[in-house]
Design an enzyme around this catalytic site. Structure first.
Site, PDB file in Angstrom:
ATOM      1  N   LYS A  53     -11.878  -9.927  75.656  1.00 25.67           N
ATOM      2  CA  LYS A  53     -11.829 -10.808  76.805  1.00 25.67           C
ATOM      3  C   LYS A  53     -10.441 -10.831  77.460  1.00 25.67           C
ATOM      4  O   LYS A  53     -10.307 -11.189  78.620  1.00 25.67           O
ATOM      5  CB  LYS A  53     -12.161 -12.253  76.374  1.00 25.67           C
ATOM      6  CG  LYS A  53     -13.507 -12.459  75.797  1.00 25.67           C
ATOM      7  CD  LYS A  53     -13.609 -13.938  75.333  1.00 25.67           C
ATOM      8  CE  LYS A  53     -14.805 -14.156  74.460  1.00 25.67           C
ATOM      9  NZ  LYS A  53     -14.782 -15.497  73.849  1.00 25.67           N
ATOM     10  N   GLU A 109      -5.447  -3.147  79.964  1.00 28.60           N
ATOM     11  CA  GLU A 109      -5.422  -3.922  78.720  1.00 28.60           C
ATOM     12  C   GLU A 109      -4.387  -5.048  78.802  1.00 28.60           C
ATOM     13  O   GLU A 109      -3.405  -4.945  79.544  1.00 28.60           O
ATOM     14  CB  GLU A 109      -5.135  -2.967  77.544  1.00 28.60           C
ATOM     15  CG  GLU A 109      -4.983  -3.595  76.181  1.00 28.60           C
ATOM     16  CD  GLU A 109      -6.211  -4.346  75.672  1.00 28.60           C
ATOM     17  OE1 GLU A 109      -6.784  -5.138  76.439  1.00 28.60           O
ATOM     18  OE2 GLU A 109      -6.576  -4.171  74.504  1.00 28.60           O
ATOM     19  N   ASP A 113      -0.480  -4.405  70.536  1.00 26.55           N
ATOM     20  CA  ASP A 113       0.226  -5.042  69.422  1.00 26.55           C
ATOM     21  C   ASP A 113       0.348  -4.009  68.286  1.00 26.55           C
ATOM     22  O   ASP A 113       1.241  -3.176  68.313  1.00 26.55           O
ATOM     23  CB  ASP A 113      -0.586  -6.281  69.024  1.00 26.55           C
ATOM     24  CG  ASP A 113       0.080  -7.112  67.954  1.00 26.55           C
ATOM     25  OD1 ASP A 113       1.305  -7.265  67.989  1.00 26.55           O
ATOM     26  OD2 ASP A 113      -0.631  -7.615  67.070  1.00 26.55           O
ATOM     27  N   PHE A 162       3.967 -14.432  69.043  1.00 26.14           N
ATOM     28  CA  PHE A 162       2.589 -14.567  69.500  1.00 26.14           C
ATOM     29  C   PHE A 162       2.588 -15.249  70.865  1.00 26.14           C
ATOM     30  O   PHE A 162       3.207 -16.304  71.047  1.00 26.14           O
ATOM     31  CB  PHE A 162       1.751 -15.369  68.499  1.00 26.14           C
ATOM     32  CG  PHE A 162       0.285 -15.156  68.706  1.00 26.14           C
ATOM     33  CD1 PHE A 162      -0.343 -14.028  68.195  1.00 26.14           C
ATOM     34  CD2 PHE A 162      -0.469 -16.068  69.433  1.00 26.14           C
ATOM     35  CE1 PHE A 162      -1.706 -13.804  68.412  1.00 26.14           C
ATOM     36  CE2 PHE A 162      -1.827 -15.853  69.654  1.00 26.14           C
ATOM     37  CZ  PHE A 162      -2.445 -14.719  69.133  1.00 26.14           C
ATOM     38  N   VAL A 163       1.903 -14.635  71.834  1.00 23.81           N
ATOM     39  CA  VAL A 163       1.922 -15.164  73.204  1.00 23.81           C
ATOM     40  C   VAL A 163       0.525 -15.583  73.652  1.00 23.81           C
ATOM     41  O   VAL A 163      -0.482 -15.065  73.165  1.00 23.81           O
ATOM     42  CB  VAL A 163       2.524 -14.149  74.199  1.00 23.81           C
ATOM     43  CG1 VAL A 163       4.012 -13.953  73.944  1.00 23.81           C
ATOM     44  CG2 VAL A 163       1.783 -12.817  74.157  1.00 23.81           C
TER      45      VAL A 163
HETATM   46  P1  IMP Z   1      -3.913  -4.465  68.458  1.00 22.96           P
HETATM   47  O1  IMP Z   1      -5.146  -3.731  68.097  1.00 22.96           O
HETATM   48  O2  IMP Z   1      -3.206  -4.990  67.246  1.00 22.96           O
HETATM   49  O3  IMP Z   1      -2.974  -3.698  69.357  1.00 22.96           O
HETATM   50  O4  IMP Z   1      -4.339  -5.800  69.144  1.00 22.96           O
HETATM   51  C1  IMP Z   1      -4.739  -5.913  70.393  1.00 22.96           C
HETATM   52  C2  IMP Z   1      -5.450  -7.222  70.605  1.00 22.96           C
HETATM   53  O5  IMP Z   1      -4.948  -8.261  69.745  1.00 22.96           O
HETATM   54  C3  IMP Z   1      -5.200  -7.677  72.015  1.00 22.96           C
HETATM   55  O6  IMP Z   1      -6.133  -7.142  72.878  1.00 22.96           O
HETATM   56  C4  IMP Z   1      -5.247  -9.190  71.867  1.00 22.96           C
HETATM   57  O7  IMP Z   1      -6.565  -9.651  72.016  1.00 22.96           O
HETATM   58  C5  IMP Z   1      -4.781  -9.465  70.448  1.00 22.96           C
HETATM   59  N1  IMP Z   1      -3.358  -9.868  70.412  1.00 22.96           N
HETATM   60  C6  IMP Z   1      -2.317  -9.165  69.946  1.00 22.96           C
HETATM   61  N2  IMP Z   1      -1.161  -9.830  70.078  1.00 22.96           N
HETATM   62  C7  IMP Z   1      -1.484 -11.005  70.669  1.00 22.96           C
HETATM   63  C8  IMP Z   1      -0.701 -12.134  71.107  1.00 22.96           C
HETATM   64  O8  IMP Z   1       0.536 -12.221  70.989  1.00 22.96           O
HETATM   65  N3  IMP Z   1      -1.416 -13.150  71.674  1.00 22.96           N
HETATM   66  C9  IMP Z   1      -2.770 -13.129  71.837  1.00 22.96           C
HETATM   67  N4  IMP Z   1      -3.520 -12.085  71.466  1.00 22.96           N
HETATM   68  C10 IMP Z   1      -2.889 -11.031  70.878  1.00 22.96           C
END
Ligand code: IMP
Ligand code: MG
Length: 188
Positions: A53, A109, A113, A162-163
């Site tokens: 989302k 996107e 993270d 965390f944001v």
């Molecule tokens: P990744 O697979 O670890 O790169 O995570 C990506 C997903 O994790 C993003 O699309 C977000 O939904 C969630 N996410 C990662 N960091 C944050 C943050 O700081 N705040 C809120 N959602 C996050």
């Protein structure tokens, strides 16, 4: 409050620690990102793909600035289930309806993270043979990366915190904030 994890409106507000990126800064970055898309595709149609989302706000703002013919598509991919801890796995719970083999695809996107979500999504979409595939992310947290992945365009690089806001949630709240804020993990 409906959810048991937030007890009062004060607690809800206190979780917004500080504004990290203002609405004005986001708007400026969006203008530049759209200019880049318009220049890159130079009149050729594109398919903008948003990962739900979190990227729904970004998608709405980017697509209204794009002047090349564009279609939009949505996928739902999740790696965080609640709170601020990664579940460490990605599942595609909603897929695109388009056959992307005839498209220039631009993934829109919210944040990269660990990189797991986008690496998996990109691999999946590449197998479907798009004409081209470009990844644009609003936020990049390179210090958190656990897989080898780099977006083509990152509008902001942020430190390891965390944001919330501008589509990004904590426990499904705060997506509607018009700015990006640091989430206060320690305050109740
Ligand atoms: P990744 O697979 O670890 O790169 O995570 C990506 C997903 O994790 C993003 O699309 C977000 O939904 C969630 N996410 C990662 N960091 C944050 C943050 O700081 N705040 C809120 N959602 C996050
Ligand atoms: Mg999320």
């Amino acid at each position: 409050m409906i959810k048991t994890d937030i007890q009062s409106i004060d607690e809800y507000n206190n979780k917004i620690k500080r504004v990290l990126i203002t609405k004005e800064e986001i708007d400026e970055a969006l203008d530049k990102a759209a200019e880049r898309i318009n220049a890159m595709y130079d009149g050729h149609p594109v398919l903008l793909v948003s990962i739900l989302k979190g990227a729904f706000v970004l998608m709405a703002d980017v697509c209204r600035r794009v002047t090349v013919p564009c279609e939009i598509g949505f996928m739902c991919a999740k790696s965080y289930y609640s709170g601020t801890v990664s579940a460490g796995k990605v599942s595609i719970t909603m897929d695109l309806e388009q056959d992307i083999s005839n498209y220039h695809v631009v993934i829109i996107e919210d944040i990269v993270d660990t990189g797991r979500t986008l690496k998996d999504v990109v691999n999946l979409l590449k197998e479907r043979g798009p004409i081209s595939l470009t990844v644009i992310t609003l936020l990049d947290k390179p210090s958190r990366r656990v897989v080898d992945f780099a977006p083509d365009v990152a509008l902001f690089t942020i430190p390891d915190c965390f944001v919330i806001g501008y589509g990004l949630d904590c426990g499904e709240y705060y997506r509607n904030l018009p700015y990006i804020a640091e989430y206060n993990e320690g305050v109740n």
